[in-house]
Design a protein around this motif. Structure first.
Motif, PDB file in Angstrom:
ATOM      1  N   SER A 134     -47.065  89.192  27.679  1.00  0.00           N
ATOM      2  CA  SER A 134     -47.734  88.527  28.800  1.00  0.00           C
ATOM      3  C   SER A 134     -47.400  89.195  30.132  1.00  0.00           C
ATOM      4  N   LYS A 135     -46.368  90.024  30.160  1.00  0.00           N
ATOM      5  CA  LYS A 135     -45.972  90.709  31.389  1.00  0.00           C
ATOM      6  C   LYS A 135     -46.923  91.861  31.728  1.00  0.00           C
ATOM      7  N   PHE A 136     -47.631  92.364  30.731  1.00  0.00           N
ATOM      8  CA  PHE A 136     -48.414  93.580  30.922  1.00  0.00           C
ATOM      9  C   PHE A 136     -49.762  93.277  31.564  1.00  0.00           C
ATOM     10  N   HIS A 137     -50.046  93.971  32.656  1.00  0.00           N
ATOM     11  CA  HIS A 137     -51.352  93.902  33.290  1.00  0.00           C
ATOM     12  C   HIS A 137     -52.132  95.173  32.942  1.00  0.00           C
ATOM     13  N   ASN A 138     -53.443  95.075  32.962  1.00  0.00           N
ATOM     14  CA  ASN A 138     -54.282  96.223  32.589  1.00  0.00           C
ATOM     15  C   ASN A 138     -53.871  96.765  31.220  1.00  0.00           C
ATOM     16  N   SER A 139     -53.687  95.862  30.267  1.00  0.00           N
ATOM     17  CA  SER A 139     -53.170  96.261  28.958  1.00  0.00           C
ATOM     18  C   SER A 139     -54.100  97.224  28.228  1.00  0.00           C
ATOM     19  N   SER A 140     -55.382  97.222  28.593  1.00  0.00           N
ATOM     20  CA  SER A 140     -56.312  98.125  27.923  1.00  0.00           C
ATOM     21  C   SER A 140     -56.074  99.580  28.293  1.00  0.00           C
ATOM     22  N   SER A 141     -55.270  99.835  29.336  1.00  0.00           N
ATOM     23  CA  SER A 141     -54.972 101.210  29.730  1.00  0.00           C
ATOM     24  C   SER A 141     -53.480 101.525  29.652  1.00  0.00           C
ATOM     25  N   LEU A 142     -52.682 100.598  29.094  1.00  0.00           N
ATOM     26  CA  LEU A 142     -51.236 100.805  28.990  1.00  0.00           C
ATOM     27  C   LEU A 142     -50.876 101.322  27.594  1.00  0.00           C
ATOM     28  N   PRO A 143     -50.451 102.565  27.452  1.00  0.00           N
ATOM     29  CA  PRO A 143     -50.096 103.100  26.130  1.00  0.00           C
ATOM     30  C   PRO A 143     -48.835 102.454  25.583  1.00  0.00           C
ATOM     31  N   LEU A 144     -48.842 102.193  24.269  1.00  0.00           N
ATOM     32  CA  LEU A 144     -47.652 101.713  23.583  1.00  0.00           C
ATOM     33  C   LEU A 144     -47.097 102.771  22.630  1.00  0.00           C
ATOM     34  N   ILE A 145     -47.944 103.241  21.711  1.00  0.00           N
ATOM     35  CA  ILE A 145     -47.539 104.208  20.691  1.00  0.00           C
ATOM     36  C   ILE A 145     -48.486 105.400  20.756  1.00  0.00           C
ATOM     37  N   PHE A 146     -47.961 106.598  20.516  1.00  0.00           N
ATOM     38  CA  PHE A 146     -48.808 107.783  20.659  1.00  0.00           C
ATOM     39  C   PHE A 146     -48.299 108.925  19.779  1.00  0.00           C
ATOM     40  N   ASP A 147     -49.132 109.923  19.582  1.00  0.00           N
ATOM     41  CA  ASP A 147     -48.725 111.151  18.914  1.00  0.00           C
ATOM     42  C   ASP A 147     -47.632 111.809  19.737  1.00  0.00           C
ATOM     43  N   GLY A 148     -46.431 111.847  19.224  1.00  0.00           N
ATOM     44  CA  GLY A 148     -45.375 112.431  20.025  1.00  0.00           C
ATOM     45  C   GLY A 148     -44.021 112.360  19.371  1.00  0.00           C
ATOM     46  N   CYS A 149     -43.003 112.687  20.144  1.00  0.00           N
ATOM     47  CA  CYS A 149     -41.643 112.821  19.648  1.00  0.00           C
ATOM     48  C   CYS A 149     -40.766 111.659  20.093  1.00  0.00           C
ATOM     49  N   TRP A 150     -40.410 110.778  19.181  1.00  0.00           N
ATOM     50  CA  TRP A 150     -39.458 109.677  19.332  1.00  0.00           C
ATOM     51  C   TRP A 150     -39.836 108.717  20.448  1.00  0.00           C
ATOM     52  N   MET A 151     -39.724 109.134  21.711  1.00  0.00           N
ATOM     53  CA  MET A 151     -40.094 108.261  22.813  1.00  0.00           C
ATOM     54  C   MET A 151     -40.545 109.112  23.992  1.00  0.00           C
ATOM     55  N   PHE A 152     -41.264 108.489  24.909  1.00  0.00           N
ATOM     56  CA  PHE A 152     -41.834 109.211  26.043  1.00  0.00           C
ATOM     57  C   PHE A 152     -40.754 109.875  26.896  1.00  0.00           C
TER      58      PHE A 152
END
Length: 244
Positions: A184-202
């Motif tokens: 519920s804290k997240f605003h503009n959730s449609s543009s907020l990345p959570l998981i992605f092709d990548g290494c461990w963490m951002f």
């Protein structure tokens, strides 16, 4: 001439298939994260814990992948470590294939910990899996996906990211923060990345975002409203990677 014409078309078609399968994996991961939130007072699953293997005096529950797999939120091959706190987990008797949700079908079967972190978005190191294990269960999973998280992010003046590393440590006074973000804290959730092709963490580090698709030009992303899409890697990250 026909072969020369057909080979690029076949390769392009195969890339489209791998991209679609990766997006399907991310979609299922989103369902698992949502299910965890429903069971845990709308909380986002912790991104990672410090554990015994990190020199932390208390046992840690592993990464978001370990937590979701141990909680049966999605099926994933789980390896049993030889002793709790070991970073290296024995996967010799397990098979990792493209049907494992945590395996990007365009990923490579190497442990990034053996080689170091990627230095650019097209680095092959960004296509390797990462491995964290839980001191609580003594198990671990391999994952070819990364979460939008960085330790010490806010303490160093950075903008907040959705996932939390627990405990988040303030290096100025060595205080510990066990706060977990709620969806519920997240605003503009449609543009907020959570998981992605990548290494461990951002880790506030663009090279950890990997260009695995579209001829090494595109990245697949799961967003906080649970939709998935493919974006040009050269445009990532941007301001939408941060919690508003």
């Amino acid at each position: 001439m026909l072969v020369a014409i057909l080979i690029p078309a076949v390769l392009t078609a195969r890339q489209h298939v791998l991209t679609a399968k990766c997006l399907a994996h991310l979609h299922q991961i989103g369902i698992a994260i949502d299910a965890y939130a429903i069971d845990n007072d709308n909380s986002l699953v912790p991104g990672d814990y410090y554990g015994l293997a990190d020199g932390w005096p208390l046992p840690g529950a592993g990464s978001w992948e370990d937590i979701l797999a141990d909680g049966n939120y999605f099926p994933a091959p789980i390896g049993k470590s030889t002793f709790k706190g070991s970073r290296e987990v024995n996967f010799n008797d397990l098979t990792f294939d493209n049907d494992n949700l945590l395996r990007c079908p365009s990923g490579l079967d190497e442990d990034v910990a053996d080689y170091g972190l990627p230095v650019k978005q097209v680095d092959a190191l960004g296509m390797f899996f990462s491995l964290r294990s839980s001191d609580i269960t003594g198990t671990g999973v391999r994952s070819w996906y990364a979460c939008n998280m960085s330790p010490y992010q806010e303490f160093y003046g950075g903008r907040p990211l959705p996932f939390k590393f627990l405990p988040d440590i303030n290096p100025q006074n060595w205080s510990y923060d066990y706060t977990i973000n709620r969806l519920s804290k997240f605003h503009n959730s449609s543009s907020l990345p959570l998981i992605f092709d990548g290494c461990w963490m951002f880790w506030d580090n663009a090279p950890n975002i990997n260009a695995r698709h579209g001829g090494n030009t595109q990245t697949n992303i799961l967003f906080a409203d649970w939709h998935c899409e493919t974006q040009a890697t050269s445009t990532l990250p941007n301001d939408n990677w941060y919690v508003n």
